[in-house]
Design an enzyme around this catalytic site. Sequence first.
Site, PDB file in Angstrom:
ATOM      1  N   ASP A 158      16.985  55.725  18.514  1.00 52.09           N
ATOM      2  CA  ASP A 158      16.590  56.201  19.585  1.00 52.09           C
ATOM      3  C   ASP A 158      18.769  56.866  20.295  1.00 52.09           C
ATOM      4  O   ASP A 158      18.587  56.852  21.365  1.00 52.09           O
ATOM      5  CB  ASP A 158      16.319  55.929  20.732  1.00 52.09           C
ATOM      6  CG  ASP A 158      15.844  56.125  21.913  1.00 52.09           C
ATOM      7  OD1 ASP A 158      15.348  57.511  21.760  1.00 52.09           O
ATOM      8  OD2 ASP A 158      15.391  56.150  23.640  1.00 52.09           O
ATOM      9  N   ASP A 195      21.783  51.947  25.411  1.00 47.39           N
ATOM     10  CA  ASP A 195      20.055  51.661  25.361  1.00 47.39           C
ATOM     11  C   ASP A 195      19.195  50.683  23.684  1.00 47.39           C
ATOM     12  O   ASP A 195      19.048  52.182  23.189  1.00 47.39           O
ATOM     13  CB  ASP A 195      19.436  53.432  25.869  1.00 47.39           C
ATOM     14  CG  ASP A 195      18.043  52.991  26.212  1.00 47.39           C
ATOM     15  OD1 ASP A 195      17.652  52.324  26.147  1.00 47.39           O
ATOM     16  OD2 ASP A 195      17.590  53.984  26.319  1.00 47.39           O
TER      17      ASP A 195
HETATM   18  N1  LIG Z   1      26.013  49.731  31.333  1.00 43.50           N
HETATM   19  C1  LIG Z   1      25.824  51.044  31.461  1.00 43.50           C
HETATM   20  N2  LIG Z   1      27.297  51.692  32.449  1.00 43.50           N
HETATM   21  C2  LIG Z   1      26.628  52.855  33.136  1.00 43.50           C
HETATM   22  N3  LIG Z   1      25.200  53.518  33.079  1.00 43.50           N
HETATM   23  C3  LIG Z   1      24.760  52.890  32.572  1.00 43.50           C
HETATM   24  C4  LIG Z   1      24.406  51.708  31.862  1.00 43.50           C
HETATM   25  N4  LIG Z   1      23.907  50.762  31.199  1.00 43.50           N
HETATM   26  C5  LIG Z   1      22.482  52.257  31.377  1.00 43.50           C
HETATM   27  N5  LIG Z   1      23.138  53.010  32.218  1.00 43.50           N
HETATM   28  C6  LIG Z   1      22.731  54.458  33.020  1.00 43.50           C
HETATM   29  O1  LIG Z   1      21.358  54.198  33.052  1.00 43.50           O
HETATM   30  C7  LIG Z   1      21.148  54.941  32.285  1.00 43.50           C
HETATM   31  C8  LIG Z   1      18.801  54.478  31.911  1.00 43.50           C
HETATM   32  O2  LIG Z   1      19.616  53.549  30.776  1.00 43.50           O
HETATM   33  P1  LIG Z   1      18.771  53.218  30.116  1.00 43.50           P
HETATM   34  O3  LIG Z   1      18.503  54.401  28.972  1.00 43.50           O
HETATM   35  O4  LIG Z   1      19.705  51.748  28.852  1.00 43.50           O
HETATM   36  O5  LIG Z   1      17.502  52.898  29.754  1.00 43.50           O
HETATM   37  P2  LIG Z   1      15.952  53.090  29.548  1.00 43.50           P
HETATM   38  O6  LIG Z   1      15.200  53.076  30.417  1.00 43.50           O
HETATM   39  O7  LIG Z   1      16.126  53.099  28.057  1.00 43.50           O
HETATM   40  O8  LIG Z   1      16.040  54.980  29.900  1.00 43.50           O
HETATM   41  P3  LIG Z   1      15.898  56.019  28.800  1.00 43.50           P
HETATM   42  O9  LIG Z   1      14.283  56.006  29.315  1.00 43.50           O
HETATM   43  O10 LIG Z   1      16.222  56.882  30.516  1.00 43.50           O
HETATM   44  O11 LIG Z   1      16.265  56.167  27.909  1.00 43.50           O
HETATM   45  C9  LIG Z   1      21.391  55.884  31.476  1.00 43.50           C
HETATM   46  O12 LIG Z   1      20.949  56.823  30.806  1.00 43.50           O
HETATM   47  C10 LIG Z   1      22.520  55.395  32.234  1.00 43.50           C
HETATM   48  O13 LIG Z   1      23.213  56.904  32.850  1.00 43.50           O
HETATM   49 MG   LIG Z   2      17.955  55.582  27.723  1.00 49.31          MG
END
Ligand SMILES: Nc1ncnc2c1ncn2[C@@H]1O[C@H](COP(=O)(O)OP(=O)(O)OP(=O)(O)O)[C@@H](O)[C@H]1O
Ligand SMILES: [Mg+2]
Length: 284
Positions: A168, A185
């Site tokens: 992804d 992610d």
């Molecule tokens: N370790 C991190 N440090 C800083 N920001 C983070 C971190 N992990 C996640 N984020 C922020 O949180 C958001 C969502 O995290 P992630 O993509 O892991 O989850 P998700 O639920 O799969 O989100 P999406 O469905 O939007 O892809 C990221 O786009 C980022 O902006």
């Molecule tokens: Mg994400």
Amino acid sequence: MKTPKRIQPLMDDGLVDEVISRLMSGKEADVFIVRCGDEIRCAKVYKDAVKRSFKKAAQYQEGRKVRNSRRARAMEKGSKFGRKQQEDTWQNAEVDALYRLASAGVRVPKPYGCFDGVLLMELVTDDAGDVAPRLGDVGMTEDQAEEDHAVMMQYVMRMLCAGIVHGDLSEFNVLVDDYGPVVIDLPQAVDAAANNNAQAMLTRDVENMKNYYGQYAPGLLNTQYAKEMWDLYEEGELHPEYPLTGECTEDDDDADVDAVLEEIKAALAEEEARLERIRVANEE
Ligand SMILES: Nc1ncnc2c1ncn2[C@@H]1O[C@H](COP(=O)(O)OP(=O)(O)OP(=O)(O)O)[C@@H](O)[C@H]1O
Ligand SMILES: [Mg+2]
């Protein structure tokens, strides 16, 4: 802020001391900024399976190893126990992938473990301490795009060497700090050797990166890193420092086309000769 219910158990266990703010509410998780002792960290709270598109998960879970056979059977049956196990596998997949990638030389947030469906990891920030933006939210020069694209291709290659395909990868799942791109992610990361969709997923991941950086550096749009990497991977020649070129040598397909044309020509000539023999025989 008020402690979210799902983080309370981590507070009770002393893993988290304070929830500072909610960073993001994504499709699959809520992400919080938390304080652990004197460190600021990131807590990703996974949503329940029902709130996620669970059908999509099947494609990713193919080939995922489940060591305990009772567990594997339960997952197949989709029983309540099975669903709980599947959920745990999904959540642990991300923390497992983070540990594996960190040691494979891919920049990811440093993981601190996954507890009760909450992943604790490093908060990626810039030097000023502000949360790092997503790749999709930053602009860049052509040189920078080429440089960062090369770094990302090396990361994708190292992931593949570690047996993992992100699955992804996009400008929304890459953060950019002062040192370059950081991959995030990973709950859907797939096993490159066991999953039949691995090559297609790798290709999609690489295409997404190419198209994103290609907006700033159009020269990248002609590159063929996915094919190069996968061919080397299949031949067992890929290693973490392999000097990728993005070019693909002409493969045998073209030669095969020529061979087929030659065969058709030969068959036509043979048929002509046969007809000629019949004509001559009839005339006699
Ligand atoms: N370790 C991190 N440090 C800083 N920001 C983070 C971190 N992990 C996640 N984020 C922020 O949180 C958001 C969502 O995290 P992630 O993509 O892991 O989850 P998700 O639920 O799969 O989100 P999406 O469905 O939007 O892809 C990221 O786009 C980022 O902006
Ligand atoms: Mg994400």
